[in-house]
Structure formats: structure tokens, C-alpha cells
Scaffold this motif. Structure first.
Motif, PDB file in Angstrom:
ATOM      1  N   THR A 129      36.342  90.304  43.913  1.00 31.89           N
ATOM      2  CA  THR A 129      35.776  89.066  44.809  1.00 31.89           C
ATOM      3  C   THR A 129      35.599  87.861  44.089  1.00 31.89           C
ATOM      4  N   GLU A 130      36.186  86.746  44.763  1.00 32.33           N
ATOM      5  CA  GLU A 130      36.398  85.392  44.264  1.00 32.33           C
ATOM      6  C   GLU A 130      35.539  84.306  45.379  1.00 32.33           C
ATOM      7  N   ILE A 131      35.033  83.432  44.644  1.00 32.66           N
ATOM      8  CA  ILE A 131      34.308  82.340  45.421  1.00 32.66           C
ATOM      9  C   ILE A 131      34.711  80.847  44.700  1.00 32.66           C
ATOM     10  N   THR A 132      35.298  80.248  45.716  1.00 34.19           N
ATOM     11  CA  THR A 132      35.867  79.005  45.332  1.00 34.19           C
ATOM     12  C   THR A 132      35.382  77.889  46.046  1.00 34.19           C
ATOM     13  N   ASP A 133      35.414  76.479  45.691  1.00 37.13           N
ATOM     14  CA  ASP A 133      35.053  75.361  46.630  1.00 37.13           C
ATOM     15  C   ASP A 133      36.022  74.341  46.361  1.00 37.13           C
ATOM     16  N   THR A 134      36.100  73.575  47.246  1.00 43.17           N
ATOM     17  CA  THR A 134      36.870  72.251  47.257  1.00 43.17           C
ATOM     18  C   THR A 134      35.765  71.124  47.766  1.00 43.17           C
ATOM     19  N   VAL A 135      35.871  70.202  47.056  1.00 40.34           N
ATOM     20  CA  VAL A 135      34.990  68.881  47.463  1.00 40.34           C
ATOM     21  C   VAL A 135      35.752  67.634  47.784  1.00 40.34           C
ATOM     22  N   GLN A 136      35.416  67.332  49.070  1.00 39.73           N
ATOM     23  CA  GLN A 136      36.116  66.027  49.619  1.00 39.73           C
ATOM     24  C   GLN A 136      35.208  64.759  49.932  1.00 39.73           C
ATOM     25  N   ARG A 137      35.469  63.755  49.513  1.00 43.66           N
ATOM     26  CA  ARG A 137      34.533  62.626  49.794  1.00 43.66           C
ATOM     27  C   ARG A 137      35.605  61.590  50.468  1.00 43.66           C
ATOM     28  N   ALA A 138      34.687  61.018  51.741  1.00 48.98           N
ATOM     29  CA  ALA A 138      35.191  60.130  52.380  1.00 48.98           C
ATOM     30  C   ALA A 138      34.945  58.647  51.889  1.00 48.98           C
ATOM     31  N   PRO A 139      35.762  57.581  52.216  1.00 46.58           N
ATOM     32  CA  PRO A 139      35.400  56.398  51.639  1.00 46.58           C
ATOM     33  C   PRO A 139      33.799  55.712  51.888  1.00 46.58           C
ATOM     34  N   ASP A 140      33.168  56.162  52.856  1.00 46.61           N
ATOM     35  CA  ASP A 140      31.992  55.854  53.280  1.00 46.61           C
ATOM     36  C   ASP A 140      30.881  56.526  52.511  1.00 46.61           C
TER      37      ASP A 140
END
Length: 174
Positions: A129-140
Motif C-alpha cells: 500500500t502506498e499513499i502520496t499527496d500533491t499540493v497545488q496553490r493558486a495565485p490567490d
């Protein structure tokens, strides 16, 4: 003495000024004075104060994924209960505290498989089992964190016989 009393009065005034009477407020005190909420995109039933996964999210996330695996032909067509060795969770998220014991518990409680210890020598499958994350930020300043969980099932020869995944997106507005 007067300086300590003045400090106490100012601290009390600062804390009471942080509470808002807005009806959408969760009732917590925030240093900024506004409530920020995070919610699961596909469910309006849960509200978060951060983009970290809560325990109830982990339980629902892992149970959903495990049930996907158990509903697959690998297990539906089995004549006997398959014996599974559950490997350790590989966590590559920004939160090293995420634990997915619920997968093993769901497997055990399903009655579909037999869960074995890692030291077992007679088994049918090894589950990773593997858990990953991706973080994205908007300009605002908005933030979205996508969590992805995968289960891979290997037979005794090391051949991949099944792979299942599920995603969870948490969104935080400014």
C-alpha cells in the motif's frame, strides 16, 4: 505590577477580538479573525480547518479502496479464502503521521481473505500500500491537496495480479 496587569488586559482584548459572530463560523478562535474551512470536494457533509487528512477521512478512504480490491475477480473467483501478507504502508505525503491500519482491519473483518503476519511462509498474495499527496496553490492563496492511495497485490512469484487506487481532494480557500 502595572505592566503585568496591562499586558494581561491587552492579551485578553486581543483574544476576544479574534472571535467572530458570523453564523458560518465554526465557533473556534482564530488569530486572523476569519474562519477558513476545507471540505472534501465530493462531500458537503465534512468540514475541515486544514488540508490535512482527518482520521474519519482515512477510515473512509482505506475502507473504500480495500472494498474495491475485495470486489475484484481476484477474490470473487477464489475457491478458498486467499491468504494475504499485508506489507507496510509506504507514505510519501507531507504528513508522516498518516497510518492506514484500517486496510488490514477491513480485510480481516471482510471474511473474504485470511490475513497473515509478515513472517508467514505459506501465503497466496503480498499486498503493498502506498499513499502520496500533491499540493497545488493558486495565485490567490487557495490550496488544494490531492491524496492518492494505491494497493498492489502480488502473487508468490512476484507477479502483479491486481492494482487499485482511490483519490481524495481537500481544498482550502483563503
Amino acid at each position: 505590577m502595572k505592566l503585568k496587569l496591562l499586558s494581561l488586559v491587552l492579551a485578553t482584548a486581543a483574544l476576544t477580538g479574534c472571535a467572530t459572530s458570523d453564523s458560518s463560523n465554526t465557533g473556534s478562535f482564530l488569530p486572523i479573525g476569519r474562519t477558513q474551512t476545507v471540505s472534501i470536494q465530493d462531500s458537503s457533509a465534512r468540514i475541515h480547518l486544514d488540508t490535512k487528512v482527518a482520521l474519519n477521512d482515512i477510515i473512509a478512504f482505506s475502507e473504500n479502496l480495500t472494498n474495491k480490491m475485495l470486489a475484484s475477480p481476484v477474490f470473487k473467483n477464489a475457491k478458498n479464502k486467499p491468504k494475504i501478507v499485508v506489507g507496510k504502508l509506504r507514505n510519501t505525503t507531507h504528513d508522516e503521521n498518516i497510518r492506514i491500519q484500517e486496510i488490514q482491519e477491513t480485510l480481516f473483518n471482510s471474511g473474504v481473505v485470511r490475513v497473515l503476519d509478515g513472517s508467514a511462509t505459506n501465503f497466496n498474495y503480498i499486498m503493498q500500500t502506498e499513499i502520496t499527496d500533491t499540493v497545488q496553490r493558486a495565485p490567490d492563496g487557495q490550496k488544494m491537496v490531492d491524496y492518492s492511495m494505491k494497493i498492489k497485490l502480488f502473487n508468490v512469484s512476484g507477479e502483479l495480479v491486481g492494482q487499485w487506487s482511490d483519490d481524495l481532494s481537500l481544498f482550502k480557500s483563503r
